[in-house]
Design a protein around this motif. Structure first.
Motif, PDB file in Angstrom:
ATOM      1  N   VAL A   1       0.998  -1.180   0.038  1.00 35.33           N
ATOM      2  CA  VAL A   1       0.029   0.032  -0.147  1.00 35.33           C
ATOM      3  C   VAL A   1       1.021   1.270   0.045  1.00 35.33           C
ATOM      4  O   VAL A   1       1.692   1.245   0.771  1.00 35.33           O
ATOM      5  CB  VAL A   1      -0.970   0.118   1.200  1.00 35.33           C
TER       6      VAL A   1
ATOM      7  N   THR B   1       0.956   5.179   0.478  1.00 34.05           N
ATOM      8  CA  THR B   1       0.293   6.239   1.157  1.00 34.05           C
ATOM      9  C   THR B   1       0.955   7.498   1.260  1.00 34.05           C
ATOM     10  O   THR B   1       1.811   7.402   0.546  1.00 34.05           O
ATOM     11  CB  THR B   1      -0.439   5.760   2.425  1.00 34.05           C
TER      12      THR B   1
ATOM     13  N   PHE C   1      -1.363  -0.854  -4.020  1.00 30.21           N
ATOM     14  CA  PHE C   1      -2.758  -0.221  -3.619  1.00 30.21           C
ATOM     15  C   PHE C   1      -2.156   1.459  -3.359  1.00 30.21           C
ATOM     16  O   PHE C   1      -1.498   1.687  -2.734  1.00 30.21           O
ATOM     17  CB  PHE C   1      -3.156  -0.821  -2.613  1.00 30.21           C
TER      18      PHE C   1
ATOM     19  N   ALA D   1      -3.467   4.729  -1.503  1.00 27.53           N
ATOM     20  CA  ALA D   1      -4.541   5.012  -0.438  1.00 27.53           C
ATOM     21  C   ALA D   1      -3.923   6.673  -0.095  1.00 27.53           C
ATOM     22  O   ALA D   1      -3.234   6.751   0.819  1.00 27.53           O
ATOM     23  CB  ALA D   1      -4.270   4.076   0.806  1.00 27.53           C
TER      24      ALA D   1
ATOM     25  N   VAL E   1      -7.322   2.767  -3.662  1.00 30.06           N
ATOM     26  CA  VAL E   1      -8.578   2.501  -2.294  1.00 30.06           C
ATOM     27  C   VAL E   1      -9.158   3.974  -2.012  1.00 30.06           C
ATOM     28  O   VAL E   1      -8.514   4.864  -1.685  1.00 30.06           O
ATOM     29  CB  VAL E   1      -7.516   2.212  -1.229  1.00 30.06           C
ATOM     30  N   ASN E   2     -10.412   3.570  -2.263  1.00 34.73           N
ATOM     31  CA  ASN E   2     -11.299   4.739  -2.102  1.00 34.73           C
ATOM     32  C   ASN E   2     -11.817   4.894  -0.666  1.00 34.73           C
ATOM     33  O   ASN E   2     -12.658   4.442  -0.144  1.00 34.73           O
ATOM     34  CB  ASN E   2     -12.524   4.734  -3.005  1.00 34.73           C
TER      35      ASN E   2
ATOM     36  N   PHE F   1     -10.653  -0.409   6.399  1.00 34.65           N
ATOM     37  CA  PHE F   1      -9.676  -0.357   5.468  1.00 34.65           C
ATOM     38  C   PHE F   1      -9.497  -1.682   4.767  1.00 34.65           C
ATOM     39  O   PHE F   1      -9.185  -1.924   3.375  1.00 34.65           O
ATOM     40  CB  PHE F   1      -8.376  -0.159   6.192  1.00 34.65           C
ATOM     41  N   ARG F   2      -9.502  -2.652   5.510  1.00 36.41           N
ATOM     42  CA  ARG F   2      -9.656  -4.225   4.984  1.00 36.41           C
ATOM     43  C   ARG F   2     -10.658  -4.272   3.980  1.00 36.41           C
ATOM     44  O   ARG F   2     -10.163  -4.896   2.650  1.00 36.41           O
ATOM     45  CB  ARG F   2      -9.453  -5.254   5.935  1.00 36.41           C
TER      46      ARG F   2
ATOM     47  N   LEU G   1     -12.317  -2.079   2.226  1.00 41.25           N
ATOM     48  CA  LEU G   1     -11.847  -1.088   1.261  1.00 41.25           C
ATOM     49  C   LEU G   1     -11.036  -1.654   0.041  1.00 41.25           C
ATOM     50  O   LEU G   1     -10.546  -1.534  -1.073  1.00 41.25           O
ATOM     51  CB  LEU G   1     -11.638   0.250   1.558  1.00 41.25           C
ATOM     52  N   LEU G   2      -9.657  -2.286   1.112  1.00 39.91           N
ATOM     53  CA  LEU G   2      -8.469  -2.822   0.194  1.00 39.91           C
ATOM     54  C   LEU G   2      -9.245  -4.200  -0.777  1.00 39.91           C
ATOM     55  O   LEU G   2      -8.701  -4.000  -1.742  1.00 39.91           O
ATOM     56  CB  LEU G   2      -7.796  -3.542   1.175  1.00 39.91           C
TER      57      LEU G   2
ATOM     58  N   GLN H   1     -12.145  -4.276  -1.985  1.00 39.55           N
ATOM     59  CA  GLN H   1     -12.796  -3.774  -3.167  1.00 39.55           C
ATOM     60  C   GLN H   1     -11.830  -3.151  -4.231  1.00 39.55           C
ATOM     61  O   GLN H   1     -12.194  -3.636  -5.318  1.00 39.55           O
ATOM     62  CB  GLN H   1     -13.720  -2.754  -2.551  1.00 39.55           C
ATOM     63  N   ALA H   2     -10.711  -2.620  -3.657  1.00 39.48           N
ATOM     64  CA  ALA H   2      -9.858  -2.382  -4.721  1.00 39.48           C
ATOM     65  C   ALA H   2      -9.445  -3.336  -5.595  1.00 39.48           C
ATOM     66  O   ALA H   2      -9.139  -3.295  -6.687  1.00 39.48           O
ATOM     67  CB  ALA H   2      -8.697  -1.446  -3.940  1.00 39.48           C
TER      68      ALA H   2
END
Length: 229
Positions: A127, A129, A168, A170, A195-196, A217-218, A220-221, A223-224
């Motif tokens: 991820v 960020t 990812f 974020a 990641v939205n 967050f998990r 959304l992760l 879903q991404a």
């Protein structure tokens, strides 16, 4: 030398109730602070500590740890970045006092991609960020992560993460964060997955302070990952 400085700051964090309270307010647990080597710079004592450790005054002067006003990170929580192994290659700080300016300080010179030294060789996914506390939140959750520390230098950061098969993104929930995600998506192509974050959370660090932040967050992760498959 930076490793010695980081150890000095870590010892001072254990003596500072104010800095410890600040970390708790940002959702960072004491065990996370110890594991990641976080510290606190009270603004005095570092030069004497480095001299006692045998570092020459000229090397200390050129280290970037001091400015004309004194210690660079005075009054800040200090976050070390590691090279391969346990050697500290860079330091950044965040002011404990919310009224202080600037609130963020870093060592002079090029910024690394924070956290890459902890990822190991060619992680399958990571991820990416934006800020210090975004990265701290993800590291606390056990998520393989690194931080761009802003939205500049996208080409350099993308090249650093070239060995990852899935990245990812974020970033902060603002115009700059959305623009950065678009830029990285262009650079990374099919490796990128955005990641939205929910609109009510400003960033990952903010999400981490909310109830069920990690579970959110998990989700959304996941879903991404599905959207990018």
């Amino acid at each position: 030398l930076l490793t010695a400085a980081a150890r000095f700051y870590a010892g001072r964090l254990r003596r500072s109730p104010e800095a410890q309270a600040y970390l708790r307010s940002r959702g960072i647990r004491p065990e996370t602070a110890r594991r990641l080597g976080l510290g606190y710079a009270p603004g005095s004592g570092l030069r004497a500590h480095l001299a006692e450790a045998g570092y020459a005054p000229e090397r200390v002067r050129r280290s970037g740890l001091f400015t004309d006003a004194g210690e660079r990170f005075a009054g800040m929580v200090v976050v070390p970045d590691l090279a391969a192994g346990e050697r500290v290659r860079w330091l950044a700080g965040r002011a404990v006092d919310p009224e202080r300016s600037p609130r963020f300080q870093a060592m002079p010179g090029p910024k690394p991609v924070l956290g890459t030294g902890r990822l190991g060789p060619a992680p399958p996914w990571v991820v990416l960020t934006e800020g210090l506390f975004d990265w701290l939140a993800l590291a606390q959750w056990g998520v393989p992560a690194c931080a761009a520390l802003g939205t500049q230098g996208a080409e350099r950061i993308a090249a650093t993460l070239a060995g990852c098969s899935r990245i990812f993104l974020a970033f902060d929930v603002d115009d700059a964060g959305r623009s950065a995600a678009e830029r990285f998506t262009q650079l990374l192509g099919c490796k990128a997955a955005v990641v939205n974050l929910p609109n009510e959370a400003a960033d990952v660090a903010d999400l981490a302070t909310r109830p069920h932040g990690y579970a959110t967050f998990r989700r959304l992760l996941t879903q991404a990952a599905r959207a990018a498959a």
